[in-house]
Motif scaffolding. Structure first.
Motif, short mmCIF file in Angstrom:
data_model
loop_
_atom_site.label_atom_id
_atom_site.label_comp_id
_atom_site.label_asym_id
_atom_site.label_seq_id
_atom_site.Cartn_x
_atom_site.Cartn_y
_atom_site.Cartn_z
N PHE A 135 0.82 -1.21 0.00
CA PHE A 135 0.00 0.00 0.00
C PHE A 135 0.85 1.26 0.00
O PHE A 135 0.45 2.28 -0.58
N LEU A 136 2.01 1.23 0.64
CA LEU A 136 2.88 2.39 0.61
C LEU A 136 3.38 2.65 -0.81
O LEU A 136 3.42 3.80 -1.27
N LYS A 137 3.74 1.61 -1.53
CA LYS A 137 4.19 1.76 -2.91
C LYS A 137 3.06 2.23 -3.81
O LYS A 137 3.27 3.04 -4.72
N VAL A 143 -7.87 7.39 -4.39
CA VAL A 143 -7.19 6.10 -4.21
C VAL A 143 -5.96 6.27 -3.33
O VAL A 143 -5.68 5.43 -2.46
N ARG A 144 -5.23 7.35 -3.57
CA ARG A 144 -4.02 7.57 -2.77
C ARG A 144 -4.34 7.74 -1.29
O ARG A 144 -3.65 7.22 -0.43
N GLU A 145 -5.41 8.48 -0.98
CA GLU A 145 -5.81 8.66 0.41
C GLU A 145 -6.17 7.32 1.05
O GLU A 145 -5.79 7.04 2.20
N ARG A 146 -6.86 6.49 0.30
CA ARG A 146 -7.29 5.20 0.85
C ARG A 146 -6.12 4.26 1.09
O ARG A 146 -6.01 3.64 2.14
N VAL A 147 -5.23 4.15 0.11
CA VAL A 147 -4.11 3.22 0.26
C VAL A 147 -3.11 3.76 1.29
O VAL A 147 -2.45 2.98 2.00
N SER A 148 -2.98 5.09 1.39
CA SER A 148 -2.10 5.67 2.41
C SER A 148 -2.62 5.35 3.80
O SER A 148 -1.85 4.99 4.70
N GLU A 168 -4.50 2.82 4.59
CA GLU A 168 -4.33 1.38 4.82
C GLU A 168 -2.88 1.06 5.17
O GLU A 168 -2.62 0.19 6.01
N ALA A 169 -1.93 1.76 4.55
CA ALA A 169 -0.51 1.55 4.88
C ALA A 169 -0.25 1.91 6.33
O ALA A 169 0.40 1.15 7.07
N GLY A 170 -0.75 3.07 6.77
CA GLY A 170 -0.58 3.47 8.16
C GLY A 170 -1.31 2.55 9.12
O GLY A 170 -0.80 2.24 10.21
N LYS A 171 -2.48 2.09 8.71
CA LYS A 171 -3.26 1.18 9.55
C LYS A 171 -2.52 -0.13 9.79
O LYS A 171 -2.45 -0.63 10.93
N ARG A 172 -1.96 -0.70 8.72
CA ARG A 172 -1.22 -1.96 8.86
C ARG A 172 0.02 -1.78 9.72
O ARG A 172 0.37 -2.65 10.52
N LEU A 173 0.70 -0.66 9.53
CA LEU A 173 1.89 -0.39 10.34
C LEU A 173 1.53 -0.27 11.81
O LEU A 173 2.17 -0.86 12.68
N ARG A 174 0.46 0.50 12.10
CA ARG A 174 0.05 0.67 13.50
C ARG A 174 -0.35 -0.67 14.12
O ARG A 174 -0.02 -0.94 15.28
N SER A 175 -1.06 -1.47 13.37
CA SER A 175 -1.47 -2.78 13.88
C SER A 175 -0.25 -3.65 14.18
O SER A 175 -0.19 -4.32 15.22
N ASP A 186 0.79 9.18 10.56
CA ASP A 186 1.01 10.20 9.53
C ASP A 186 2.40 10.10 8.91
O ASP A 186 2.59 10.52 7.76
N TYR A 187 3.36 9.57 9.65
CA TYR A 187 4.71 9.45 9.09
C TYR A 187 4.69 8.52 7.88
O TYR A 187 5.30 8.81 6.85
N TYR A 188 3.99 7.40 7.99
CA TYR A 188 3.96 6.42 6.90
C TYR A 188 2.86 6.73 5.89
O TYR A 188 3.01 6.44 4.70
N ALA A 189 1.76 7.31 6.36
CA ALA A 189 0.64 7.58 5.45
C ALA A 189 0.84 8.86 4.66
O ALA A 189 0.32 8.98 3.54
N LYS A 190 1.61 9.81 5.19
CA LYS A 190 1.73 11.11 4.53
C LYS A 190 3.18 11.51 4.27
O LYS A 190 3.53 11.89 3.14
N TYR A 191 4.03 11.44 5.29
CA TYR A 191 5.38 11.99 5.12
C TYR A 191 6.24 11.18 4.16
O TYR A 191 6.87 11.73 3.25
#
Length: 592
Positions: free
Chosen positions: A23-25, A82-87, A89-96, A135-140
């Motif tokens: 999702f990050l990619k 799409v970018r907002e959604r996958v970003s 999801e990337a942060g969600k998986r990392l947090r989990s 936010d670090y993984y989803a945005k930065y």
């Protein structure tokens, strides 16, 4: 913050990126495609203006450009969504993933370590600080890639048309990341202090909330309100420091971007008035060139401004990562607990014998709590452990449970405990402590915690054995009676009996009991002791107790003082000789 520490924390944050999955990619890819669409959109607009204004062509002649513009607008909208959604999801998986790693670490270190901090501080780590990584993984991180790609793409498109405009963009662009770094250096340190202030406030408030009745009883309400006010003010001031840096960063980044765009507008304006004559490769500057560059100029700086906006997410993540890394990398000093041993083996048995030789137990910071001691508990025997407070009795049980580090030999059925899987070992244990822990849920949930397959009739049988079934049957909700956090809604004695029913729910081969009747009245105590004697038939047991008049039911007694075993043997033998047990019994009888 120390530079080496900040660098190591940044490396740790980067090392966690695989947890985001693909999702990050995908987020980065959507951003890149959006950048290409921006260039195409600027081209269509500039072409339409050139054809309509300079070439006096009808609007119908620009139909292809109009359709392309509409298509690109729709495409950009879809890419942004799409970018907002996958970003996310990337942060969600990392947090989990990080939250699960934190919980696993806390399970590994055990309740002795957890009690070293207020519950509010742990709540801050598990919830607030893990959330600060999002936010670090989803945005930065995605914005870092876009801040390099989109400006470079725009420069590639601008330089062939007008090298002067390209030079202006190229010279002014570094001002934004340069100032962003300068501000970020202070922002990271401010966020780190803010995270610690939040943890202190959470822990302080939660502890006072749990002890509210005690605070009122001793008339400490005003003093505690003052303490909470002081902690809140400290958190407020640190939060405002972070916000000041964030607003300052945004304002300055907007200023530099506006100045750069204005310089470009002035250059093209004077070029159209024939006051400037350079940058156009010998060809006069067309309206298409000027509009194309001016439309792209804000987009050139936008990724850099967005990066500056999200830079506080990096500072926030570094502040949170410091505490998380400290916890995840925590190692017990001196020796390892059984949960940390690398070699594991399954364990299954019908009876348990314990042998300890030159056994020493240490606190988590390496301080010796008891030992060296040696004794052998044969399978099926029930021993009592007695001694004055601070003798090391509870520490011995915690070491057997795998919650404290130790040195020496600890053999279970001639097998070293350090080689046994903690989950397999604890499956054979039943533990009941002085401070029973009930969790938010129904009576059914709490009793069947270790054995969810229990039926309601089996649960009622366990409650009868613990002498608490009358309380449940008289209540309108029965087994669906809700128990709140920290056993709220039931008395200490009732909580102790619910915990006893839970302990009896699994077929244990070794009972570790730490003052199991400390909070019970005399009648309930006799019921509970009788239930324990029945449940412990054929099993081994170690019981810490101050009730010396109940020792006759035990096979042997270990008498401990100052971390050492000073007496051990049958009760009749020890009472017939001079020693600590006889002294304690005389003192207890005189107290009555």
């Amino acid at each position: 913050m120390d530079k080496s520490l900040e660098k190591s924390l940044t490396q740790w944050l980067k090392s966690q990126q695989p947890a985001c999955g693909i999702f990050l990619k995908l987020s980065i890819l959507c951003g890149w495609l959006n950048g290409v669409a921006i260039v195409g959109q600027a081209y269509c607009i500039a072409r339409i203006l050139q054809q309509v204004i300079m070439q006096n062509m009808p609007l119908q002649a620009s139909s292809i450009e109009f359709m392309g513009l509409i298509g690109l607008l729709l495409l950009r909208a879809a890419l942004v969504q799409v970018r907002e959604r996958v970003s996310f999801e990337a942060g969600k998986r990392l947090r989990s993933d990080i939250r699960q790693a934190v919980l696993n670490k806390l399970v590994e270190l055990g309740p002795v370590f957890i009690k070293g901090k207020p519950s509010g501080a742990w709540a801050s780590i598990v919830f607030e600080q893990v959330e600060d990584l999002h936010d670090y993984y989803a945005k930065y991180v995605p914005q870092m890639m876009l801040a390099g790609f989109i400006p470079l793409l725009i420069l590639v498109c601008v330089f062939p048309l007008n090298w002067a405009a390209g030079v202006i963009l190229l010279i002014t662009a570094p001002l934004i990341p340069m100032f962003m770094i300068l501000v970020g250096m202070g922002a990271a340190d401010a966020n780190r202090k803010n995270v610690k202030a939040l943890a202190r406030l959470s822990g302080h408030f939660m502890d006072r909330l749990k002890g509210l009745q005690t605070v009122k009883l001793f008339h400490r309400g005003d003093a505690e309100l003052s303490n909470i006010e002081s902690a809140s003010e400290d958190f407020r001031s640190r939060t405002m420091s972070v916000l000041r840096l964030a607003f300052l960063s945004s304002a300055v980044l907007e200023f530099f971007a506006a100045v750069s765009i204005a310089v470009l507008a002035v250059y093209f304006g004077f070029s159209y008035l024939d006051h400037l004559d350079f940058g156009h490769y010998g060809v006069s500057i067309s309206l298409f060139t000027g509009m194309f560059v001016l439309i792209l100029a804000p987009e050139f700086f936008q990724p850099l401004r967005d990066l500056g906006t999200h830079y506080h997410a990096k500072a926030q993540a570094i502040g949170a990562a410091e505490t998380l890394v400290e916890l995840l990398d925590y190692q017990v000093e001196g020796t390892k607990t059984d949960a940390q041993s690398s070699t594991k083996a399954s364990f299954s048995t019908d009876a348990i014998s314990i042998e300890v030789v030159d056994f020493e137990v240490f606190s988590l910071d390496g301080q010796r709590l008891l030992g060296p001691i040696s004794f052998t508990l044969p399978a099926g025997e029930h021993w009592a452990i007695v001694g004055p407070s601070g003798a090391g009795k509870t520490s011995l049980l915690n070491a057997l449970l795998g919650f404290l580090p130790y040195k020496g030999q600890l053999m279970v059925n001639q097998q070293s405990l350090s080689t046994i899987s903690p989950s397999d070992w604890r499956r054979h244990l039943a533990w009941l402590g002085q401070d029973p822990q009930l969790f938010h849920g129904t009576v059914r949930d709490n009793v069947a915690l270790a054995n969810p397959q229990l039926t309601d009739s089996q649960i009622m049988t366990l409650l009868e054995q613990a002498n608490i079934s009358d309380f449940v049957t008289k209540h309108a909700q029965g087994l669906d009676l809700m128990i709140s956090d920290q056993s709220a809604g039931v008395s200490v004695g009732q909580a102790q009996r619910f915990a006893l029913a839970r302990a009896l729910a699994q077929p244990a081969k070794l009972f570790l009991l730490d003052e199991p009747t400390a909070s019970l009245d005399a009648q309930s105590e006799q019921f509970v002791l009788a239930s324990l004697q029945t449940a412990m038939q054929g099993a081994s047991g170690l019981t810490v107790t101050h009730r010396l008049d109940d020792l006759n039911a035990m096979d042997k007694v270990l008498v401990m003082d100052k971390g050492l075993i000073v007496q051990q043997g049958e009760v009749s033998e020890l009472l017939g000789s001079e020693g600590l047990l006889a002294q304690m019994l005389n003192q207890q009888q005189e107290g009555y």
